[in-house]
Design a protein around this motif. Structure first.
Motif, PDB file in Angstrom:
ATOM      1  N   ASN A   1       0.825  -1.194   0.000  1.00 45.02           N
ATOM      2  CA  ASN A   1       0.000   0.000   0.000  1.00 45.02           C
ATOM      3  C   ASN A   1       0.874   1.264   0.000  1.00 45.02           C
ATOM      4  OD1 ASN A   1      -1.539   2.155   0.848  1.00 45.02           O
ATOM      5  ND2 ASN A   1      -2.690   1.009   2.405  1.00 45.02           N
ATOM      6  N   TRP A   2       1.782   1.313   0.941  1.00 45.35           N
ATOM      7  CA  TRP A   2       2.635   2.492   1.073  1.00 45.35           C
ATOM      8  C   TRP A   2       3.480   2.704  -0.177  1.00 45.35           C
ATOM      9  CZ3 TRP A   2       7.998   3.131   1.214  1.00 45.35           C
ATOM     10  CH2 TRP A   2       8.439   4.386   1.621  1.00 45.35           C
ATOM     11  N   LEU A   3       4.006   1.621  -0.715  1.00 42.75           N
ATOM     12  CA  LEU A   3       4.843   1.704  -1.906  1.00 42.75           C
ATOM     13  C   LEU A   3       4.079   2.304  -3.071  1.00 42.75           C
ATOM     14  CD1 LEU A   3       6.847  -1.638  -2.148  1.00 42.75           C
ATOM     15  CD2 LEU A   3       7.755   0.686  -2.102  1.00 42.75           C
ATOM     16  N   GLU A   4       2.874   1.817  -3.265  1.00 41.26           N
ATOM     17  CA  GLU A   4       2.138   2.287  -4.434  1.00 41.26           C
ATOM     18  C   GLU A   4       1.750   3.737  -4.283  1.00 41.26           C
ATOM     19  OE1 GLU A   4      -0.839  -0.576  -5.565  1.00 41.26           O
ATOM     20  OE2 GLU A   4       0.700  -2.150  -5.777  1.00 41.26           O
ATOM     21  N   LYS A   5       1.434   4.137  -3.053  1.00 39.23           N
ATOM     22  CA  LYS A   5       1.084   5.542  -2.849  1.00 39.23           C
ATOM     23  C   LYS A   5       2.275   6.460  -3.033  1.00 39.23           C
ATOM     24  CE  LYS A   5      -3.194   5.451  -0.320  1.00 39.23           C
ATOM     25  NZ  LYS A   5      -3.674   5.029   0.985  1.00 39.23           N
ATOM     26  N   THR A   6       3.433   6.052  -2.530  1.00 41.35           N
ATOM     27  CA  THR A   6       4.569   6.968  -2.593  1.00 41.35           C
ATOM     28  C   THR A   6       5.234   6.963  -3.957  1.00 41.35           C
ATOM     29  OG1 THR A   6       5.965   5.242  -1.645  1.00 41.35           O
ATOM     30  CG2 THR A   6       5.132   6.905  -0.136  1.00 41.35           C
ATOM     31  N   THR A   7       5.082   5.895  -4.719  1.00 42.73           N
ATOM     32  CA  THR A   7       5.773   5.870  -6.012  1.00 42.73           C
ATOM     33  C   THR A   7       4.837   6.069  -7.182  1.00 42.73           C
ATOM     34  OG1 THR A   7       5.506   3.474  -6.277  1.00 42.73           O
ATOM     35  CG2 THR A   7       7.461   4.228  -5.103  1.00 42.73           C
ATOM     36  N   ASN A   8       3.534   6.020  -6.944  1.00 38.90           N
ATOM     37  CA  ASN A   8       2.581   6.093  -8.049  1.00 38.90           C
ATOM     38  C   ASN A   8       2.833   5.028  -9.094  1.00 38.90           C
ATOM     39  OD1 ASN A   8       1.062   8.278  -7.159  1.00 38.90           O
ATOM     40  ND2 ASN A   8       2.686   9.674  -7.828  1.00 38.90           N
ATOM     41  N   THR A   9       3.350   3.917  -8.670  1.00 41.04           N
ATOM     42  CA  THR A   9       3.684   2.862  -9.615  1.00 41.04           C
ATOM     43  C   THR A   9       3.196   1.554  -9.018  1.00 41.04           C
ATOM     44  OG1 THR A   9       5.726   4.069 -10.059  1.00 41.04           O
ATOM     45  CG2 THR A   9       5.578   1.830 -10.917  1.00 41.04           C
ATOM     46  N   LYS A  10       2.769   0.679  -9.868  1.00 43.71           N
ATOM     47  CA  LYS A  10       2.406  -0.639  -9.369  1.00 43.71           C
ATOM     48  C   LYS A  10       3.694  -1.426  -9.184  1.00 43.71           C
ATOM     49  CE  LYS A  10      -0.505  -4.543  -9.840  1.00 43.71           C
ATOM     50  NZ  LYS A  10      -1.771  -5.089 -10.268  1.00 43.71           N
ATOM     51  N   ILE A  11       3.952  -1.832  -7.985  1.00 37.85           N
ATOM     52  CA  ILE A  11       5.227  -2.463  -7.708  1.00 37.85           C
ATOM     53  C   ILE A  11       4.998  -3.891  -7.256  1.00 37.85           C
ATOM     54  CG2 ILE A  11       7.159  -2.473  -6.114  1.00 37.85           C
ATOM     55  CD1 ILE A  11       7.509   0.360  -6.482  1.00 37.85           C
ATOM     56  N   GLY A  12       5.580  -4.811  -8.000  1.00 35.63           N
ATOM     57  CA  GLY A  12       5.369  -6.210  -7.655  1.00 35.63           C
ATOM     58  C   GLY A  12       6.378  -6.675  -6.644  1.00 35.63           C
ATOM     59  N   ARG A  13       7.591  -6.382  -6.929  1.00 39.15           N
ATOM     60  CA  ARG A  13       8.643  -6.996  -6.154  1.00 39.15           C
ATOM     61  C   ARG A  13       9.855  -6.090  -6.168  1.00 39.15           C
ATOM     62  NH1 ARG A  13      11.749 -12.629  -7.589  1.00 39.15           N
ATOM     63  NH2 ARG A  13      13.284 -12.363  -5.949  1.00 39.15           N
ATOM     64  N   ILE A  14      10.594  -6.063  -5.077  1.00 40.81           N
ATOM     65  CA  ILE A  14      11.788  -5.229  -5.026  1.00 40.81           C
ATOM     66  C   ILE A  14      12.963  -6.024  -4.497  1.00 40.81           C
ATOM     67  CG2 ILE A  14      12.847  -3.164  -4.079  1.00 40.81           C
ATOM     68  CD1 ILE A  14      10.209  -1.900  -3.795  1.00 40.81           C
ATOM     69  N   VAL A  15      14.025  -5.996  -5.243  1.00 39.35           N
ATOM     70  CA  VAL A  15      15.291  -6.532  -4.758  1.00 39.35           C
ATOM     71  C   VAL A  15      16.085  -5.341  -4.238  1.00 39.35           C
ATOM     72  CG1 VAL A  15      17.472  -7.567  -5.450  1.00 39.35           C
ATOM     73  CG2 VAL A  15      15.316  -8.450  -6.380  1.00 39.35           C
ATOM     74  N   THR A  16      16.599  -5.446  -3.036  1.00 41.18           N
ATOM     75  CA  THR A  16      17.292  -4.279  -2.498  1.00 41.18           C
ATOM     76  C   THR A  16      18.739  -4.594  -2.146  1.00 41.18           C
ATOM     77  OG1 THR A  16      17.013  -2.356  -1.062  1.00 41.18           O
ATOM     78  CG2 THR A  16      16.848  -4.507  -0.010  1.00 41.18           C
ATOM     79  N   VAL A  17      19.565  -3.592  -2.356  1.00 43.46           N
ATOM     80  CA  VAL A  17      20.982  -3.741  -2.067  1.00 43.46           C
ATOM     81  C   VAL A  17      21.280  -2.974  -0.788  1.00 43.46           C
ATOM     82  CG1 VAL A  17      23.323  -3.377  -2.941  1.00 43.46           C
ATOM     83  CG2 VAL A  17      21.454  -3.895  -4.531  1.00 43.46           C
ATOM     84  N   GLY A  18      21.807  -3.652   0.199  1.00 46.86           N
ATOM     85  CA  GLY A  18      22.036  -3.030   1.500  1.00 46.86           C
ATOM     86  C   GLY A  18      23.372  -2.313   1.583  1.00 46.86           C
ATOM     87  N   TYR A  19      23.330  -1.087   2.072  1.00 45.88           N
ATOM     88  CA  TYR A  19      24.548  -0.313   2.285  1.00 45.88           C
ATOM     89  C   TYR A  19      24.714   0.027   3.757  1.00 45.88           C
ATOM     90  CZ  TYR A  19      25.705   0.326  -2.598  1.00 45.88           C
ATOM     91  OH  TYR A  19      26.104   0.105  -3.896  1.00 45.88           O
ATOM     92  N   LEU A  20      25.931  -0.036   4.186  1.00 47.99           N
ATOM     93  CA  LEU A  20      26.290   0.440   5.511  1.00 47.99           C
ATOM     94  C   LEU A  20      26.850   1.844   5.353  1.00 47.99           C
ATOM     95  CD1 LEU A  20      27.001  -0.056   8.525  1.00 47.99           C
ATOM     96  CD2 LEU A  20      29.175  -0.974   7.728  1.00 47.99           C
ATOM     97  N   ALA A  21      26.333   2.794   6.130  1.00 49.93           N
ATOM     98  CA  ALA A  21      26.858   4.158   6.070  1.00 49.93           C
ATOM     99  C   ALA A  21      27.223   4.601   7.475  1.00 49.93           C
ATOM    100  CB  ALA A  21      25.826   5.107   5.472  1.00 49.93           C
ATOM    101  N   LEU A  22      28.306   5.344   7.584  1.00 44.78           N
ATOM    102  CA  LEU A  22      28.752   5.817   8.885  1.00 44.78           C
ATOM    103  C   LEU A  22      28.868   7.336   8.865  1.00 44.78           C
ATOM    104  CD1 LEU A  22      31.537   3.145   9.496  1.00 44.78           C
ATOM    105  CD2 LEU A  22      29.129   3.061  10.155  1.00 44.78           C
ATOM    106  N   ILE A  23      28.305   7.939   9.898  1.00 40.62           N
ATOM    107  CA  ILE A  23      28.266   9.403   9.961  1.00 40.62           C
ATOM    108  C   ILE A  23      28.817   9.875  11.288  1.00 40.62           C
ATOM    109  CG2 ILE A  23      26.710  11.374  10.122  1.00 40.62           C
ATOM    110  CD1 ILE A  23      25.012  10.316   8.057  1.00 40.62           C
ATOM    111  N   LYS A  24      29.590  10.936  11.228  1.00 32.20           N
ATOM    112  CA  LYS A  24      30.000  11.614  12.451  1.00 32.20           C
ATOM    113  C   LYS A  24      28.783  12.383  12.925  1.00 32.20           C
ATOM    114  CE  LYS A  24      34.661  12.403  10.627  1.00 32.20           C
ATOM    115  NZ  LYS A  24      35.357  11.224  11.148  1.00 32.20           N
ATOM    116  N   ILE A  25      28.264  11.987  14.047  1.00 31.50           N
ATOM    117  CA  ILE A  25      26.975  12.500  14.495  1.00 31.50           C
ATOM    118  C   ILE A  25      27.062  14.001  14.780  1.00 31.50           C
ATOM    119  CG2 ILE A  25      26.739  12.481  17.018  1.00 31.50           C
ATOM    120  CD1 ILE A  25      24.571  10.362  16.645  1.00 31.50           C
ATOM    121  N   SER A  26      28.272  14.480  14.946  1.00 26.93           N
ATOM    122  CA  SER A  26      28.461  15.899  15.238  1.00 26.93           C
ATOM    123  C   SER A  26      28.143  16.773  14.025  1.00 26.93           C
ATOM    124  CB  SER A  26      29.900  16.145  15.664  1.00 26.93           C
ATOM    125  OG  SER A  26      30.772  15.665  14.654  1.00 26.93           O
TER     126      SER A  26
END
Lengths: 254, 254
Positions: free
Chosen positions: A104-129
């Motif tokens: 539901n959320w996907l279709e509303k935010t993308t305006n696209t009919k989305i069947g399936r998503i393959v996702t690539v995971g990234y690790l990101a590190l930030i200096k919180i300051s």
DNA sequence: CCAAAAGTGTTATCGATACACCCATGT
DNA sequence: ACATGGGTGTATCGATAACACTTTTGG
């Protein structure tokens, strides 16, 4: 990439075409706790609103590399460039987007009919300051204690992705400490470094031995400067100089 | 089947929808050299045929997990089940399929117009002794010396993918030796184990020290059996017993 | 002067490395 | 008997781990 026989399958599965996204597990360190950056997600549902959290991420754009997509997402969210980024794993379970709420959320935010998503995971590190824009367009992001993750139900399979990212950073830090410097402020004390190390690896390092080991690292420089405004003996400051850093060889061992 | 012709012309980049494939870098060890399994690819081009090699791989099917796709590809190719498999990196450069030869081949073999493919790289390890169907339907696969890779121009970005896989296996073997046992026959000699180790890491281990280290591994069992038909003193055989294996903890170190 | 955390060295133990000779087998 | 590779132990070195007291500073 494709075996000849694939095209001969009668059901033509090859025409099926998932979307590809990247998701970023962003860690920060506030001096006390390890934090993760999550985005507020609100879903209109019948009479009320349902709200939960998700990892920052995006479908990849046309002509965009995976790394580029991750960089873009983080830049849009934080305004920062030069964020430490590391691809760690891809997730492709066909059911990972099958929760009705997520669909539901996907279709509303993308305006696209989305069947399936393959996702690539990234690790990101930030200096919180680093001061960060956390209200980009209509997303709200906040830091959460990593320890509270297990009590949260994140969107999609994001709990699993975050868990894998944690394993990844633990593994990396165990082998080589360089990632720690991405989380600390530019100048830091040895105690901060040790606390962060122990926090991530869930260890308790000996103060003296830890210092000895760290000072062997090329690029870790002791400054002629101390921390100010502390109600006790002021600790010395250190800096990690990437230019002088030589990546040390891993030691074999089982 | 999902209709994903939503429009590649509009400016909404999110509607763009790459295909997703997996590619397997399959290594084997013949007692002498480290081998990689490659598939012959023939492209009809005007008057003649052009022939080169590629990694085994496939577009992922509908409702298929990434790991499942990799398992399927290997099973179709070799007839084997229970192949050691490990996802190591994903590749999504938009230009990775842009070579006209590759584009051409893709469209012919899939009967689909393919714009872009994001691929997930898998490392697979096979005991070369297992007798393998290498002529599945109309694909021909053969083992090639890994050292000859640098003189081959593989399809797509498969040279790069294979290179990353090599880095990955080196890294893993350096830290923990378990992958080696996937490449050796069920019973093997200490010399075979050492040769393989040194081959992958490009080292020269001391015979005695190597043995000492290996015998510490839980699950590595010395058998009351020797190799037969050797024109010299018959070496003892060993076996790796997965059940008794406890995965040893990594040692911290920089 | 008290509280709080910083800073600092030595010893013991363990693991890693370096190294050379005799043994078993097949021809 | 000889050629080929198999099998084995010890001594040194370096890295890691254990361990406690004095110093500085602010309140």
């Amino acid at each position: 990439m494709i075996d000849n026989k694939v095209s001969q399958e009668t059901s033509q599965p090859i025409a099926y075409n998932p979307h590809v996204s990247i998701d970023c597990v962003v860690f920060g360190f506030d001096g006390e706790k390890l934090k993760i950056l999550l985005i507020e997600r609100t879903i209109r549902e019948g009479d009320g609103n349902y709200s939960d959290k998700k990892l920052p991420g995006s479908i990849i754009y046309q002509d965009e590399d995976l790394d580029t997509a991750a960089t873009r997402v983080l830049n849009e969210l934080t305004g920062l460039k030069n964020i430490f980024l590391h691809q760690f794993h891809s997730f492709g379970d066909p059911k990972r987007t099958s929760n009705p709420r997520d669909k539901n959320w996907l279709e509303k935010t993308t305006n696209t009919k989305i069947g399936r998503i393959v996702t690539v995971g990234y690790l990101a590190l930030i200096k919180i300051s680093r001061k960060i824009i956390f209200e980009s367009e209509n997303t709200t992001a906040r830091w959460y204690d990593v320890k509270s993750l297990s009590n949260m139900k994140l969107a999609f399979d994001h709990n699993q992705i975050a868990e894998e990212a944690l394993k990844h950073i633990r593994h990396q830090v165990m082998l080589q400490p360089y990632m720690l410097f991405e989380l600390l402020p530019r100048k830091f004390t040895m105690t901060q470094l040790r606390n962060l190390y122990d926090l991530i690896l869930e260890t308790k390092s000996d103060v003296r031995n830890f210092q000895k080991k760290m000072l062997q690292i090329d690029g870790l420089e002791q400054l002629d400067e101390v921390q100010k405004n502390v109600p006790y003996r002021a600790p010395r400051l250190y800096r990690f100089n990437k230019r002088k850093a030589k990546i040390s060889k891993l030691k074999p061992g089982f």
